[in-house]
Structures are given as structure tokens and as C-alpha cells.
Write an enzyme that holds these catalytic residues in place. Structure first.
Site, PDB file in Angstrom:
ATOM      1  N   LYS A  78      -4.251  12.426  -2.163  1.00 45.78           N
ATOM      2  CA  LYS A  78      -5.598  12.071  -2.592  1.00 45.78           C
ATOM      3  C   LYS A  78      -6.499  13.292  -2.731  1.00 45.78           C
ATOM      4  O   LYS A  78      -6.223  14.364  -2.181  1.00 45.78           O
ATOM      5  CB  LYS A  78      -6.206  11.062  -1.615  1.00 45.78           C
ATOM      6  N   CYS A 130     -41.056 -15.260 -10.636  1.00 41.53           N
ATOM      7  CA  CYS A 130     -40.989 -13.802 -10.505  1.00 41.53           C
ATOM      8  C   CYS A 130     -40.582 -13.183 -11.835  1.00 41.53           C
ATOM      9  O   CYS A 130     -39.496 -13.490 -12.339  1.00 41.53           O
ATOM     10  CB  CYS A 130     -39.996 -13.408  -9.416  1.00 41.53           C
ATOM     11  N   CYS A 170     -43.665  -9.475  -7.653  1.00 43.04           N
ATOM     12  CA  CYS A 170     -44.530 -10.664  -7.728  1.00 43.04           C
ATOM     13  C   CYS A 170     -45.277 -10.968  -6.438  1.00 43.04           C
ATOM     14  O   CYS A 170     -46.047 -11.928  -6.378  1.00 43.04           O
ATOM     15  CB  CYS A 170     -43.708 -11.885  -8.147  1.00 43.04           C
ATOM     16  N   SER A 212       0.844  -1.184   0.000  1.00 44.74           N
ATOM     17  CA  SER A 212       0.000   0.000   0.000  1.00 44.74           C
ATOM     18  C   SER A 212       0.886   1.243   0.000  1.00 44.74           C
ATOM     19  O   SER A 212       2.113   1.147   0.148  1.00 44.74           O
ATOM     20  CB  SER A 212      -0.912   0.006   1.223  1.00 44.74           C
ATOM     21  N   ILE A 213       0.251   2.414  -0.121  1.00 44.53           N
ATOM     22  CA  ILE A 213       0.993   3.676  -0.120  1.00 44.53           C
ATOM     23  C   ILE A 213       0.375   4.589   0.923  1.00 44.53           C
ATOM     24  O   ILE A 213      -0.856   4.717   1.000  1.00 44.53           O
ATOM     25  CB  ILE A 213       0.949   4.349  -1.510  1.00 44.53           C
ATOM     26  N   LYS A 248      -3.461   8.339  -9.621  1.00 41.07           N
ATOM     27  CA  LYS A 248      -3.761   7.194  -8.764  1.00 41.07           C
ATOM     28  C   LYS A 248      -5.083   6.600  -9.250  1.00 41.07           C
ATOM     29  O   LYS A 248      -6.155   7.120  -8.958  1.00 41.07           O
ATOM     30  CB  LYS A 248      -3.863   7.606  -7.295  1.00 41.07           C
ATOM     31  N   CYS A 266     -36.192 -11.961  -2.989  1.00 37.41           N
ATOM     32  CA  CYS A 266     -37.526 -12.431  -3.357  1.00 37.41           C
ATOM     33  C   CYS A 266     -37.480 -13.946  -3.469  1.00 37.41           C
ATOM     34  O   CYS A 266     -36.575 -14.507  -4.081  1.00 37.41           O
ATOM     35  CB  CYS A 266     -37.945 -11.804  -4.686  1.00 37.41           C
ATOM     36  N   GLU A 316       2.068  10.706 -11.099  1.00 36.84           N
ATOM     37  CA  GLU A 316       1.173   9.969 -11.997  1.00 36.84           C
ATOM     38  C   GLU A 316      -0.197   9.830 -11.360  1.00 36.84           C
ATOM     39  O   GLU A 316      -0.347   9.949 -10.139  1.00 36.84           O
ATOM     40  CB  GLU A 316       1.760   8.597 -12.323  1.00 36.84           C
ATOM     41  N   GLU A 343      -3.298  -1.538 -13.222  1.00 42.37           N
ATOM     42  CA  GLU A 343      -4.608  -1.291 -12.630  1.00 42.37           C
ATOM     43  C   GLU A 343      -5.673  -1.645 -13.661  1.00 42.37           C
ATOM     44  O   GLU A 343      -5.723  -1.064 -14.755  1.00 42.37           O
ATOM     45  CB  GLU A 343      -4.737   0.179 -12.233  1.00 42.37           C
TER      46      GLU A 343
END
EC number: 6.5.1.2
Length: 721
Positions: free
Chosen positions: A362, A475, A456, A115-116, A153, A469, A151, A210
Site C-alpha cells: 500500500k 427550509c 432558516c 481480504s489481502i 489496488k 434542521c 496490478e 471493482e
């Protein structure tokens, strides 16, 4: 500040040497007139040309030929591969989807996908810069020489893609950062992911990308889902994540996914035995130069990148990207600022969770407050009920919002929301906004979720936080899905009964139940737009041919929750005929391999529903009667239970059907009842671990073939007399 690097002119196919790059023949010579050698040569040229066209269309957005011409090349390649058995693992024809999987295996990454650290505050970015400069100074580097690459995200699903000797080998989701789900077959269908790299690739290359769904494609796809009565995806990220975790690659191939590559996880120049990459270039020493390498290798990347030396320029880059994000055809939720030089990165190192050389700046979320004016409950084609808040229109980040999802009844209860309350709306790039909180309670109590289906009137049942349902095949909201499921390849395999035609038949009032399909006539169909005599006759003939299906296909076609092709085969082999299954209680169902308590309860609930019973009775009244299975006859493999993993010389479903035809059971997971785990190439780690834990013998394909030969059973199946 530096603009994006320029790419390499390397190509998959040279137009001077390949006749299918810049021109395509209107007609090809008949396949019957080709020798095997000529067919192989033409197929090789077609593969190279199609890879070039894929790259020009999906990566460079600069196509060389028309869609019609491309379709002719693709159809010809498929024709040659089928006629001369020329298909290869990374042929462009594999993009249409392979064999459905029983589960997603787990694979380890070449390098950790960390992660960052992130923040929406500019001061946090400045503190990151101070840490970088201090760390470089302590390591003996001049901090003033450091540069950052900025760049977008991307807001999609992170994937690792591995190439060996330039050939696509494997793909996996990020998972926990150390290991992820094996999505090799799913990612193979994405057209911007090359099956073979261009230029001069290293022996092994692992890249991080990504996967995402372009905004325009997402909106069109969601509109299509809603027109078919299905639940739309909340946002492009959910669409990408949900698509890649589909077990059927053919489903992934039908959905408009794309990929941006943005990092190198591993680069080995001559570590593979017999590699052809001894003269490949060494890994770039800077992240900026890796983007040039992506261009040279044919890997799609964004051109919205910049290299800066001052952190204030990086903050300015983020502000400009935030202003531009609504004009992009992909979702971003911030920017990534990373140290450019690889030696600098290595000196800074990483914590257990995140690298010290990268930071995500971010964007702030987009919110607004408004009033709930009503709640509508939508019924999806799986029977799931989704509540939607009808709102007083409000502007959220430049978009007027009048509806927002409430997700499910449990979410309503957690929020305590009701009509009249003032709520916060959260969009953050979401096409379908949602309600995270009630900011002012103006009503009494909480919205009362309906106890019967709004379509229904069948009772509503809760399954954890969700509501469904119980109308099943009776239905109308679920019927379209039921018909499409009935026609699937792994069910009754009815050509010409796709979603558009199902919708047309339903709108014309010709199909009000599953059994109505078998009342269709050529005259009925030819009165509809787009139907000719031939297409109408073909569908009627296809339906007639399914009136005596195998019992397992009949069961798979009903769409019983938790019952796929493997479980359907196990049920058919155990009980032998439909009536025995219809009458079996949960205890009897649990005696079947691959059927646990939850699946047994699901099967029993399905068959105890009056509407589902009526649908089955209607099919039988129209002559649809599944063929019984002789369960008394033993076989050479009687009493054995196999589990298959990895790639074999035949498909996994064919292997399962083969051993079952000789009396064995084939299940999707390893348990104490498993006799053998058969492991082909690239086997899943989780099944191997389960086999070790349960002391289940593991056979490679050769040992498996020997075991079958000892019992008089040929392997592979087509070697049987």
C-alpha cells in the site's frame, strides 16, 4: 518484466452483417409499418450493435459513431421494444434502471472474496516473497519458476458479477466475503458491465471487479451536487459505495460508475443443463492469462499490469505506480502482488481471512498539519448539517487544502476541536480531506455546534451522531430536494421538473415553496431561458393533472422520512383520507402494517412541524387534494398480508398494488403477521430465512396464482377483466 497481455478481436456485432455498427440511418421506417417478425429482427440487430458500441466506448475508449447516432439507435430500440413487447432481461435499454427495490437481499458468493494482507513497508513485501518461496519449495515446486502479477489496488467497492451462458445473471457486493448485498439491478446500469459476453464464454463465469467513480466524473458530479445544495461525497470510493447501495436502479443509472475486472472466482464449462458452452475453453491456468480471457469476453480491465519474477521488480512497480497515481483517472491506494500460476496458488492455500499467495503493497497516507481558522456549517437537502473546517491553506500531497470536513457534531466532540487549534489533515486521495486528530490544542473548549439552522433558523435536532434542521419543507436549503422528490416517478410523476429546471425556477424567484409550483403560468415560464411555449404549456398541464393525486402518491411525494411508496400505500389503505393521517397519533400509526415505532415517530414528527403543515395547507389552498380511499369496502383478499421477493412476471410494486386493490396488505419484510411469502426467480435468502423462522408459507408464482384464483382474483394483473 512483461507488459500487459493483448486482447482478442471477438465482437458483439460484425459490421458486414449488421447495418448499425459503422453507419446509422438518419430516419427509421415508421413502427406501424413493421411486421412483428421484422421488428424482432431489427431489435436483435440493434441490441448487438449497441452492445458493440458500448464496448468500444466504455471499454476500449475508441467509439465508432457519434453520440447523436448512438442516441438514435438506442431510441429506436426502445421504441420497438415498447411497441412490440420485445424487451429482454439484458437488453441495453435496461441500463436506464428498473423497478425500485424495497431492500437489498443477501446472496452467497460463488467463491469466497477474501481480504489481502498488506503493508506500506517494502520489507514486509520481501517477507511475503520468502514465505511464498518456502511454501512452494515445501510443496515440491521450484521457487525460481514462480512469477508474480502486479496490478493496481483499486480504491472502490468490490463486486462479484456472475454470467450464465454468457448472459448477465447476478451481481453482489463483497459483504463479509462469504455473502454480500444483491446489487444485480444496480450493476446492470453500469455501461462497462456487458449484458452479454463476447466470444465463447463458459457456461457459468463469476468474476471479481471493482466498481468506482472516475475522478473527472466524480469531481463534476460533486460540483453538480453542491450547486444543487446537496452534500457532496467525501471521495470517489464513498460515491461508488453509496451509489451501488441505492434501492432505485434509476438513481444508479444517472451516476457515472465504471468497473475494472481483475479476478476469476468461478469458471464452469458445462455444468449447466442445456448449456451452449460445451466447447468453451477451459479456465486459464495462470492469472496473467485471465486478463487475455477478459479481453476476449469483453470484460473491461486495466492495462497497468506487469508480470515479474523478482520481488524487487514488484516493489519497483509499486513505487512507479505511486508516482503515477495522480495522473490516473481512478483512485488507487497501493498495488496487489499475486502469484501467477494457479497450481502454485492452490499449493500455498489461504488462511481463514486471506490468501497466502497475494499481498498488497500500500501507499503511505498523505497528511499535513495546519490551523483551524473557522467552522462553517452547511445544510444539505435532506436537512443534515455538516460542519466544515476552514483551514490555513496547506500543501497535502501536492494539493493545496483550505477546507476539510468535520463530518458531524459527534466527530467535533470526539476530536475536541475548536477554532485556533492545530490539526492533522488526512487526504489519501480524498477530494474532500478530513481532520483525524488535534495535534496541538490552542483554544479553550470545543466548537459549539449551532442550536438553530444557519439557513432558516429552525431548531436543530440530533439523531445519534448527526444533526438535522427541523425546518422541513419550509427550509430553503431543503426545498429543491422537496420539489424534485414531489416530481419523482413514484410520487406525483411530473415530467419536465428535473433538477436543472427546479434550480432555474428557484433562482428566478418563481418557487419559494412547494405550493408555488401550482401558481406557475405559461407567461412566467416563457420568460426564462430555454423555455418555449410548448414546454411551458406541457409543465403547467402536468401540474394541473396532479391536483387530484391518489392519497398514497401524495404521501410519497411529501418526502416524509422512512415513508416510501410501500408504506404510503399502507397508510392510505388504513386511514382512507389525508386528515385522518394528519391527526393520527403514534399508537394509531403503529396499527398500520409496515409501520413500526421508529417510522411512526418519524411520521408524527413530520406532521407536527409547523413548516410542513403550512406547506400541506398551501397545496390544498391551490386545489391539490388527494383522493380518499374507501377503507370500508372489503375485498377478496381482505385480511391477508403478503411479502414479495425475487423476480415475478410483473414488477414487485405492481404485485403489491394488485393485492392491495383486493383488500390485502403488502409489506416489505417478513414478520409474524405475514400470511404468505411469494418467491419469484432468484429470491432473497434473508426473506426465505425469515419466513422459515416465522413458519410463514412460501409460495412460488404458480402457487400464488392458484391461491388468487381460488378467491376470484386474476393473476397476473393484466389478465384481469
Amino acid at each position: 518484466m512483461t507488459s500487459a497481455p493483448s486482447g482478442s478481436p471477438s465482437r458483439h456485432a460484425d459490421p458486414d452483417e449488421n447495418p448499425y455498427v459503422e453507419a446509422t440511418p438518419a430516419d427509421f421506417e415508421p413502427v406501424a409499418e413493421l411486421s412483428a417478425e421484422d421488428a424482432a429482427e431489427q431489435a436483435s440487430l440493434l441490441r448487438s450493435a449497441i452492445r458493440e458500441h458500448d464496448h468500444r466506448y466504455y471499454v476500449e475508449a475508441d467509439p465508432l459513431i457519434s453520440d447523436e447516432a448512438y442516441d438514435r439507435l438506442f431510441a429506436r430500440l426502445r421504441e420497438l421494444e415498447d411497441a412490440f413487447d420485445l424487451s429482454t432481461e439484458n437488453s441495453p435499454t435496461r441500463r436506464v434502471g428498473g423497478e425500485p427495490l424495497d431492500e437489498l437481499e443477501t446472496v452467497e458468493h460463488v467463491a469466497p472474496m477474501r481480504s489481502i494482507d498488506n503493508s506500506t513497508e517494502a520489507d514486509a513485501v520481501r517477507e511475503f516473497d520468502e514465505r511464498v518461496r518456502g511454501g512452494l519449495d515445501a510443496a515440491g515446486f521450484d521457487p525460481d519458476e514462480a512469477a508474480y502479477v502486479c496490478e493496481p489496488k483499486f480504491d472502490g467497492l468490490s463486486v462479484e458479477v456472475v454470467y450464465e451462458d454468457g448472459e448477465y445473471a447476478r451481481a453482489a457486493t463483497r459483504g463479509d466475503g462469504v455473502a454480500g448485498d444483491d446489487v444485480t439491478e444496480q450493476v446492470r446500469t453500469i455501461r462497462s458491465v456487458p449484458g452479454r459476453l463476447r466470444g465463447n464464454p463458459p457456461a457459468r463465469l463469476a468474476v471479481r471487479g471493482e466498481a468506482y467513480m472516475p475522478r473527472d466524473a466524480f469531481e463534476a458530479y460533486n460540483e453538480e451536487l453542491m450547486e444543487r445544495g446537496e452534500e457532496p461525497f467525501a471521495n470517489p470510493r464513498n460515491a461508488a459505495a453509496g451509489t451501488l447501495r441505492q434501492l432505485d436502479p434509476a438513481v444508479v443509472a444517472e451516476r457515472p460508475l465504471d468497473v475494472f475486472f481483475f479476478d476469476v472466482l468461478g469458471w464452469e464449462t458445462a455444468e449447466i443443463e442445456d448449456s451452449e458452452a460445451d466447447d468453451a475453453p477451459e479456465r486459464p491456468t495462470a492469472h496473467w492469462d485471465e486478463f487475455d480471457a477478459f479481453d476476449a469476453l469483453g470484460l473491461r480491465r486495466t492495462d497497468r499490469i506487469e508480470r515479474v519474477r523478482d520481488i524487487e521488480d514488484a516493489i519497483d512497480y509499486r513505487d512507479r505506480m505511486m508516482a503515477d497515481r495522480d495522473d490516473l483517472n481512478y483512485s488507487i491506494d497501493g498495488v496487489v502482488i499475486s502469484v501467477d500460476d494457479r497450481e502454485h496458488r492452490e499449493a500455498l492455500g489461504s488462511t481463514a481471512r486471506a490468501p497466502r499467495w497475494a499481498f498488497a503493497h500500500k501507499f503511505p497516507p498523505r497528511t499535513a498539519t495546519t490551523t483551524v481558522e473557522g467552522v462553517t456549517v452547511q445544510v444539505g437537502r435532506t436537512g443534515r448539517l455538516t460542519p466544515v473546517a476552514e483551514l490555513h491553506p496547506v500543501d497535502v500531497g501536492g494539493v493545496t487544502v483550505s477546507r476539510a470536513t468535520l463530518h458531524n457534531p459527534a466527530e467535533i466532540e470526539a476530536l475536541g476541536v475548536n477554532v485556533g487549534d492545530r490539526v492533522r489533515i488526512y487526504r489519501a486521495g480524498d477530494v474532500i480531506p478530513y481532520v483525524p486528530e488535534v495535534v496541538e490544542k490552542r483554544s479553550e473548549g470545543t466548537y459549539a455546534f449551532p442550536e438553530t439552522c444557519p439557513v432558516c433558523d429552525a431548531p436543530v435536532e440530533r439523531d445519534g451522531p448527526l444533526a438535522f434542521c427541523t425546518g422541513g419543507l419550509g427550509c430553503p436549503a431543503q426545498l429543491d430536494r422537496a420539489i424534485e422528490h414531489w416530481a419523482r416517478r413514484d410520487a406525483l410523476d411530473i415530467e419536465g421538473l428535473g433538477s436543472e429546471r427546479v434550480e432555474q425556477l428557484r433562482e428566478a424567484g418563481l418557487v419559494e415553496s412547494l405550493s408555488d409550483l401550482y401558481d406557475l403560468t405559461v407567461a412566467d415560464l416563457t420568460e426564462l431561458e430555454g423555455w418555449g411555449e410548448t414546454s411551458a404549456e406541457n409543465l403547467v398541464d402536468e401540474l394541473e393533472a396532479t391536483k387530484e393525486p391518489s392519497l398514497d402518491r401524495f404521501l410519497a411525494g411529501l418526502g416524509i422520512p422512512d415513508v416510501g411508496a410501500t408504506t404510503a400505500r399502507a397508510l392510505a389503505a388504513h386511514f382512507g383520507d389525508l386528515d385522518a393521517i394528519l391527526d393520527a397519533d403514534e399508537n394509531a400509526l403503529r396499527e398500520v402494517d409496515d409501520v413500526g415505532p421508529e417510522v411512526a415517530a418519524s411520521i408524527r414528527t413530520f406532521f407536527d412541524t409547523d413548516e410542513n403543515r403550512a406547506a400541506i395547507a398551501g397545496l390544498r389552498e391551490r386545489g391539490v387534494e388527494p383522493e380518499p380511499v374507501d377503507v370500508e369496502t372489503g375485498g377478496a383478499l381482505d385480511g391477508l398480508t403478503f411479502v414479495f421477493t425475487g423476480s415475478l412476471s410483473t414488477t414487485r410494486s405492481e404485485a403489491q398494488a394488485h393485492v392491495e386493490a383486493h383488500g390485502a396488505s403488502a409489506t416489505s419484510s417478513v414478520s409474524g403477521n405475514t400470511d404468505y411469502l411469494v418467491a419469484g426467480e432468484s429470491p432473497g435468502r434473508s426473506k426465505r430465512e425469515d419466513a422459515d423462522a416465522a413458519d410463514v408459507p412460501v409460495l412460488d408464482e404458480a402457487a400464488f396464482a392458484d391461491l388468487l384464483a381460488e378467491r376470484g382474483v386474476a393473476w397476473p394483473p393484466d389478465g384481469e377483466e
